[in-house]
Design a protein around this motif. Structure first.
Motif, PDB file in Angstrom:
ATOM      1  N   UNK A   1      -2.042   9.085   3.863  1.00 25.73           N
ATOM      2  CA  UNK A   1      -3.466   8.961   3.541  1.00 25.73           C
ATOM      3  C   UNK A   1      -3.794   7.556   3.040  1.00 25.73           C
ATOM      4  N   UNK A   2      -2.927   6.981   2.220  1.00 26.84           N
ATOM      5  CA  UNK A   2      -3.160   5.632   1.714  1.00 26.84           C
ATOM      6  C   UNK A   2      -3.144   4.617   2.848  1.00 26.84           C
ATOM      7  N   UNK A   3      -2.173   4.732   3.737  1.00 21.04           N
ATOM      8  CA  UNK A   3      -2.095   3.793   4.857  1.00 21.04           C
ATOM      9  C   UNK A   3      -3.287   3.960   5.799  1.00 21.04           C
ATOM     10  N   UNK A   4      -3.740   5.196   5.990  1.00 20.40           N
ATOM     11  CA  UNK A   4      -4.919   5.432   6.832  1.00 20.40           C
ATOM     12  C   UNK A   4      -6.165   4.817   6.206  1.00 20.40           C
ATOM     13  N   UNK A   5      -6.329   5.002   4.894  1.00 17.33           N
ATOM     14  CA  UNK A   5      -7.477   4.404   4.203  1.00 17.33           C
ATOM     15  C   UNK A   5      -7.401   2.880   4.262  1.00 17.33           C
ATOM     16  N   UNK A   6      -6.216   2.339   4.077  1.00 17.15           N
ATOM     17  CA  UNK A   6      -6.018   0.892   4.163  1.00 17.15           C
ATOM     18  C   UNK A   6      -6.400   0.383   5.555  1.00 17.15           C
ATOM     19  N   UNK A   7      -6.003   1.098   6.590  1.00 16.73           N
ATOM     20  CA  UNK A   7      -6.312   0.699   7.964  1.00 16.73           C
ATOM     21  C   UNK A   7      -7.805   0.799   8.259  1.00 16.73           C
ATOM     22  N   UNK A   8      -8.446   1.853   7.765  1.00 15.49           N
ATOM     23  CA  UNK A   8      -9.890   2.007   7.993  1.00 15.49           C
ATOM     24  C   UNK A   8     -10.663   0.880   7.325  1.00 15.49           C
ATOM     25  N   UNK A   9     -10.301   0.560   6.104  1.00 15.86           N
ATOM     26  CA  UNK A   9     -10.984  -0.522   5.396  1.00 15.86           C
ATOM     27  C   UNK A   9     -10.731  -1.861   6.080  1.00 15.86           C
ATOM     28  N   UNK A  10      -9.502  -2.104   6.463  1.00 20.65           N
ATOM     29  CA  UNK A  10      -9.174  -3.356   7.156  1.00 20.65           C
ATOM     30  C   UNK A  10      -9.922  -3.461   8.479  1.00 20.65           C
ATOM     31  N   UNK A  11      -9.956  -2.380   9.245  1.00 23.09           N
ATOM     32  CA  UNK A  11     -10.643  -2.401  10.539  1.00 23.09           C
ATOM     33  C   UNK A  11     -12.149  -2.579  10.371  1.00 23.09           C
ATOM     34  N   UNK A  12     -12.710  -1.979   9.334  1.00 25.48           N
ATOM     35  CA  UNK A  12     -14.153  -2.133   9.086  1.00 25.48           C
ATOM     36  C   UNK A  12     -14.500  -3.590   8.818  1.00 25.48           C
ATOM     37  N   UNK A  13     -13.732  -4.230   7.960  1.00 28.68           N
ATOM     38  CA  UNK A  13     -14.011  -5.637   7.661  1.00 28.68           C
ATOM     39  C   UNK A  13     -13.643  -6.542   8.831  1.00 28.68           C
TER      40      UNK A  13
ATOM     41  N   UNK B   1       0.833  -1.209   0.000  1.00 27.47           N
ATOM     42  CA  UNK B   1       0.000   0.000   0.000  1.00 27.47           C
ATOM     43  C   UNK B   1       0.865   1.256   0.000  1.00 27.47           C
ATOM     44  N   UNK B   2       1.963   1.216   0.746  1.00 27.33           N
ATOM     45  CA  UNK B   2       2.851   2.372   0.801  1.00 27.33           C
ATOM     46  C   UNK B   2       3.542   2.604  -0.547  1.00 27.33           C
ATOM     47  N   UNK B   3       3.956   1.526  -1.193  1.00 29.48           N
ATOM     48  CA  UNK B   3       4.629   1.659  -2.485  1.00 29.48           C
ATOM     49  C   UNK B   3       3.676   2.100  -3.595  1.00 29.48           C
ATOM     50  N   UNK B   4       2.409   1.734  -3.489  1.00 34.47           N
ATOM     51  CA  UNK B   4       1.432   2.112  -4.515  1.00 34.47           C
ATOM     52  C   UNK B   4       0.915   3.539  -4.353  1.00 34.47           C
ATOM     53  N   UNK B   5       1.182   4.140  -3.221  1.00 35.09           N
ATOM     54  CA  UNK B   5       0.677   5.493  -2.977  1.00 35.09           C
ATOM     55  C   UNK B   5       1.466   6.524  -3.787  1.00 35.09           C
ATOM     56  N   UNK B   6       0.779   7.587  -4.208  1.00 36.67           N
ATOM     57  CA  UNK B   6       1.497   8.663  -4.910  1.00 36.67           C
ATOM     58  C   UNK B   6       2.486   9.347  -3.973  1.00 36.67           C
ATOM     59  N   UNK B   7       3.504   9.958  -4.521  1.00 38.55           N
ATOM     60  CA  UNK B   7       4.484  10.650  -3.670  1.00 38.55           C
ATOM     61  C   UNK B   7       3.809  11.661  -2.743  1.00 38.55           C
ATOM     62  N   UNK B   8       4.145  11.580  -1.473  1.00 40.29           N
ATOM     63  CA  UNK B   8       3.602  12.502  -0.480  1.00 40.29           C
ATOM     64  C   UNK B   8       2.226  12.111   0.042  1.00 40.29           C
TER      65      UNK B   8
END
Length: 148
Positions: free
Chosen positions: A91-103, A80-87
């Protein structure tokens, strides 16, 4: 004796991190994800009443589950970190965590609903050989109640 998958998770993080460096996140995910699924399947093979051998098997399953969870979490977080745009990695890791925690929160609720449903159902598969002097029936599967 209680098994703590979190302890094996913590102990395995360094191992997975060392394997990610020479290989890749996908390679670690390719090992850890099937191990995780095998542990989930193995936990479903639990039977009651439990004896000492069953207790030992559950301890092993919990330890392997912790190891697998560490590999899946570390590798998927890195991807997820490598796929995120520079900078935008935060936000990508936070979105990943929110989705993971929801499921992760929805899974036990759905599991409970499925458990209630399957507690009243049964799946049996038998093979019968007919012919000759005697019929032979071999019961291949018999899932009922909690073993379903």
């Amino acid at each position: 004796m209680r098994a703590h998958p979190q302890r094996s998770n913590l102990a395995a993080l360094g191992l997975w991190g060392a394997l990610i460096d020479p290989f890749s996140n996908k390679a670690v995910l390719g090992i850890a994800a099937p191990l995780f699924l095998a542990c989930a399947f193995g936990g479903g093979l639990d039977r009651h009443p439990m004896g000492p051998a069953d207790d030992a098997l559950l301890v092993v399953i919990h330890i392997l589950m912790g190891i697998a969870t560490a590999g899946v979490g570390l590798a998927s977080g890195n991807i997820a970190m490598k796929l995120s745009p520079p900078g935008q990695a935060t936000a990508y890791l936070a979105a990943n965590s929110v989705i993971s925690a929801t499921f992760a929160a929805a899974a036990p609720v759905l599991g409970g609903l499925f458990a209630d449903f399957f507690a009243a159902h049964q799946l049996t598969l038998a093979l019968t050989w007919t012919g000759g002097a005697q019929n032979v029936t071999v019961q291949v599967l018999n899932f009922q109640s909690w073993t379903f």
